[in-house]
Design an enzyme around this catalytic site. Structure first.
Site, mmCIF file in Angstrom:
data_model
loop_
_atom_site.group_PDB
_atom_site.id
_atom_site.type_symbol
_atom_site.label_atom_id
_atom_site.label_comp_id
_atom_site.label_asym_id
_atom_site.label_seq_id
_atom_site.Cartn_x
_atom_site.Cartn_y
_atom_site.Cartn_z
ATOM 1 N N GLU A 75 -3.393 8.522 11.730
ATOM 2 C CA GLU A 75 -2.336 7.638 11.221
ATOM 3 C C GLU A 75 -1.640 6.957 12.396
ATOM 4 O O GLU A 75 -1.579 7.529 13.493
ATOM 5 C CB GLU A 75 -1.331 8.471 10.397
ATOM 6 C CG GLU A 75 -0.170 7.719 9.786
ATOM 7 C CD GLU A 75 -0.628 6.617 8.857
ATOM 8 O OE1 GLU A 75 -0.537 5.446 9.291
ATOM 9 O OE2 GLU A 75 -1.064 6.906 7.720
ATOM 10 N N ASP A 102 -5.685 4.281 16.248
ATOM 11 C CA ASP A 102 -6.524 3.483 15.358
ATOM 12 C C ASP A 102 -7.760 4.292 14.955
ATOM 13 O O ASP A 102 -8.529 4.754 15.806
ATOM 14 C CB ASP A 102 -6.947 2.201 16.103
ATOM 15 C CG ASP A 102 -7.677 1.200 15.236
ATOM 16 O OD1 ASP A 102 -8.323 1.604 14.250
ATOM 17 O OD2 ASP A 102 -7.618 0.002 15.555
ATOM 18 N N ASP A 125 -5.027 0.068 2.778
ATOM 19 C CA ASP A 125 -4.492 -1.285 2.606
ATOM 20 C C ASP A 125 -5.592 -2.182 2.035
ATOM 21 O O ASP A 125 -6.664 -2.308 2.630
ATOM 22 C CB ASP A 125 -4.032 -1.830 3.962
ATOM 23 C CG ASP A 125 -3.179 -3.080 3.833
ATOM 24 O OD1 ASP A 125 -3.434 -3.883 2.907
ATOM 25 O OD2 ASP A 125 -2.272 -3.272 4.663
ATOM 26 N N PHE A 198 1.416 5.914 -3.756
ATOM 27 C CA PHE A 198 0.698 4.651 -3.930
ATOM 28 C C PHE A 198 0.010 4.614 -5.288
ATOM 29 O O PHE A 198 -0.032 3.584 -5.954
ATOM 30 C CB PHE A 198 -0.330 4.459 -2.807
ATOM 31 C CG PHE A 198 0.263 3.995 -1.515
ATOM 32 C CD1 PHE A 198 0.713 2.691 -1.369
ATOM 33 C CD2 PHE A 198 0.370 4.850 -0.441
ATOM 34 C CE1 PHE A 198 1.262 2.247 -0.164
ATOM 35 C CE2 PHE A 198 0.923 4.427 0.764
ATOM 36 C CZ PHE A 198 1.361 3.126 0.904
ATOM 37 N N GLU A 199 -0.528 5.752 -5.690
ATOM 38 C CA GLU A 199 -1.191 5.847 -6.983
ATOM 39 C C GLU A 199 -0.200 5.595 -8.116
ATOM 40 O O GLU A 199 -0.490 4.841 -9.061
ATOM 41 C CB GLU A 199 -1.830 7.225 -7.127
ATOM 42 C CG GLU A 199 -2.663 7.398 -8.374
ATOM 43 C CD GLU A 199 -3.477 8.674 -8.325
ATOM 44 O OE1 GLU A 199 -4.339 8.841 -9.206
ATOM 45 O OE2 GLU A 199 -3.270 9.488 -7.400
#
Length: 217
Positions: A75, A102, A125, A198-199
């Site tokens: 992350e 990354d 994303d 997010f879900e």
């Protein structure tokens, strides 16, 4: 190598910062361009890598219910890292390590070929604008790098609420050498996976959750 993320502004709470400052030395693995010795890191080679764990609740939940397995979370969002470190301390977890870098470089430079049991990518994303599709994480050649990280029989599990990205990723993973789809199209929901914020946001917008489950072999 094109970045698949941007650093977005977000609230960095005192609790997250304190967790980061006090626990990062114990649980963060510094980025280095050399392969990790996973057995040395964990005392076991049963390792799953999660890319983009957000605020870390799902990562901590899975790790808590699977103490015999080990997890590397990758992350770049420091508040999320701080939150996961807070969860690690709260739950007394010892089977998680974090790399703050990354994922494209981590997978290529730090993860030994054929070493991972699994790779989790939950709600990456979607980069919905067509001109930004080149930034999507789940596409070739990166999917080939991920396939190379997996042991034979290891799996890559992706979940998204964006239909276009789901179809895009299905095509990219299907065209990745060494991976085969464990399902005919999209996967059945994996009951062991906890839900994410997010879900819930996607469901609130009437988005359909689509899952992809590919196995190396």
């Amino acid at each position: 190598m094109l970045k698949s993320y941007v650093i977005r502004a977000g609230r960095y709470t005192d609790a997250q910062k304190n967790a980061y400052d006090s626990l990062s030395g114990q649980f963060l693995i510094p980025y280095k361009e050399e392969y990790l010795n996973l057995n040395q890191v964990f005392g076991s080679e049963n390792v799953t890598m999660e890319i983009g764990f957000g605020m870390g609740f799902t990562t901590a939940e899975i790790a808590q219910f699977n103490p015999d397995k080990n997890y590397i979370g990758v992350e770049v969002h420091r508040p999320g890292i701080g939150k996961l470190l807070w969860e690690i301390e709260k739950r007394s977890l010892s089977n998680i390590r974090i790399i703050e870098y990354d994922a494209a470089y981590v997978a290529l430079k730090m993860i030994p070929p054929g070493s991972l049991e699994a790779i989790h990518i939950f709600f990456p994303d979607p980069w919905p604008k067509k001109r930004h599709h080149k930034r999507r994480l789940v596409q070739r050649p990166f999917t080939q790098t991920l396939a190379n990280c997996l042991k034979p029989g290891g799996y890559l599990y992706m979940v998204t609420d964006w239909e276009d990205y789901a179809n895009f990723a299905l095509d990219e993973l299907s065209a990745t050498s060494g991976l085969h789809n464990a399902y005919n199209g999209f996967a059945a929901p994996q009951e062991w996976r906890p839900g994410t914020k997010f879900e819930q946001k996607g469901l609130a917008k009437d988005h359909v959750i689509r899952e992809l489950y590919f196995v190396k072999g």
